[in-house]
Design an enzyme around this catalytic site. Structure first.
Site, PDB file in Angstrom:
ATOM      1  N   ASN A   1      18.759   4.385  39.088  1.00 11.28           N
ATOM      2  CA  ASN A   1      18.987   3.114  38.390  1.00 11.28           C
ATOM      3  C   ASN A   1      19.603   2.049  39.277  1.00 11.28           C
ATOM      4  O   ASN A   1      19.259   0.870  39.170  1.00 11.28           O
ATOM      5  CB  ASN A   1      19.842   3.356  37.145  1.00 11.28           C
TER       6      ASN A   1
ATOM      7  N   GLU B   1      14.791  10.079  29.381  1.00 10.30           N
ATOM      8  CA  GLU B   1      14.523   8.892  30.193  1.00 10.30           C
ATOM      9  C   GLU B   1      15.440   8.908  31.409  1.00 10.30           C
ATOM     10  O   GLU B   1      16.610   9.296  31.296  1.00 10.30           O
ATOM     11  CB  GLU B   1      14.817   7.607  29.390  1.00 10.30           C
ATOM     12  N   CYS B   2      14.934   8.456  32.550  1.00 14.37           N
ATOM     13  CA  CYS B   2      15.802   8.329  33.718  1.00 14.37           C
ATOM     14  C   CYS B   2      16.740   7.144  33.551  1.00 14.37           C
ATOM     15  O   CYS B   2      17.773   7.062  34.189  1.00 14.37           O
ATOM     16  CB  CYS B   2      14.974   8.143  34.980  1.00 14.37           C
ATOM     17  N   GLY B   3      16.361   6.214  32.699  1.00 21.19           N
ATOM     18  CA  GLY B   3      17.198   5.037  32.457  1.00 21.19           C
ATOM     19  C   GLY B   3      16.519   3.745  32.836  1.00 21.19           C
ATOM     20  O   GLY B   3      16.921   2.671  32.385  1.00 21.19           O
TER      21      GLY B   3
END
Ligand code: SF4
Length: 258
Positions: free
Chosen positions: A141, A247-249
């Site tokens: 992120n 979700e990875c973000g």
């Protein structure tokens, strides 16, 4: 979980992004319901021009969205986030595709040394992550947010599909992302796995080399982050298997911590 997108107010957006009223956005989403993704890609290219970027993980089916977008804008910037923990096959595939299709790939790296980060953060086994949210925040992120700040696009093409998760099922084709401060356009949102497969076959587009081994959603190499799945399994079930994390973000509005 809150939807990741709010409608912009005129003073909330920069980069010329606040060019649609909420009513216009609604009309666009009505117009794009059932439209072909290629037409959405052309619209995005004509509407945002040099202000358009796309993201790609160069995963199993990534060449579908890339092919659609380079048909509309051959040199569209393609942001590729390198966490330091990607499969070597992904890096090789990206490089192969970059050369074959003359792609304008912008590769952004984590600031962290991958080995040092694991040591400092109490991760003794590189094949696993104890704290996936911390790792995604630091190595995925941060990279994505930094890249988007530098690129400052007016609009961002993303390859999400509604069937991939509850969060994604609530997305709209055209949304405003406060996190990126730009319009988020999702041409493939309504497409099924079968439609993507057929498009790739029709255009003779290659899958990621690990796709044939059962890796249908490909992220980073720890087994906690990406695993092969069976024929009947949900296509995202190989990502962070056994965890609530879906979700990875990158597609959330406030990063990996939510
Ligand atoms: S997917 Fe896994 S290895 Fe990649 S950044 Fe997230 S936690 Fe780290």
């Amino acid at each position: 979980m809150a939807n990741n997108v709010d409608q912009p107010t005129v003073d909330a957006a920069v980069n010329g992004a606040a060019r649609f009223t909420p009513e216009e956005v609604e009309n666009l989403n009505t117009r794009f319901a059932g439209a072909h993704p290629v037409d959405m890609g052309r619209w995005a290219a004509e509407t945002f021009g040099r202000g358009l970027v796309m993201t790609s993980s160069f995963g199993a089916e990534s060449m579908c969205a890339i092919h659609m977008m380079i048909s509309a804008m051959p040199d569209i910037p393609i942001l590729f986030v390198n966490t330091g923990y990607l499969f070597p096959q992904t890096l090789a595939f990206m490089e192969q595709m970059r050369r074959r299709y003359n792609l304008n790939v912008l590769e952004y790296h984590t600031f962290n040394d991958p080995v040092v980060w694991l040591t400092v953060n109490g991760e003794p086994d590189p094949r696993r992550r104890n704290n996936v949210d911390a790792c995604c925040a630091a190595n995925k992120n941060e990279v994505f947010d930094r890249a988007m700040r530098e690129l400052a696009p007016a609009a961002w093409i993303r390859g999400v599909r509604a069937h991939q998760s509850d969060h994604r099922s609530k997305m709209k084709v055209v949304e405003y992302s406060r996190r990126v401060n730009a319009w988020a356009i999702s041409p493939l949102l309504g497409w099924s796995h079968r439609q993507i497969f057929d498009y790739m076959k029709q255009h003779q587009l290659p899958h990621h080399p690990m796709w044939e081994l059962g890796y249908v959603s490909i992220g980073c190499n720890p087994e906690t982050c990406t695993r092969p799945i069976g024929m009947e399994d949900d296509h995202r079930s190989g990502r962070w298997a056994g965890l609530d994390k879906k979700e990875c973000g990158i597609h959330l509005d406030q990063g990996a911590g939510i």
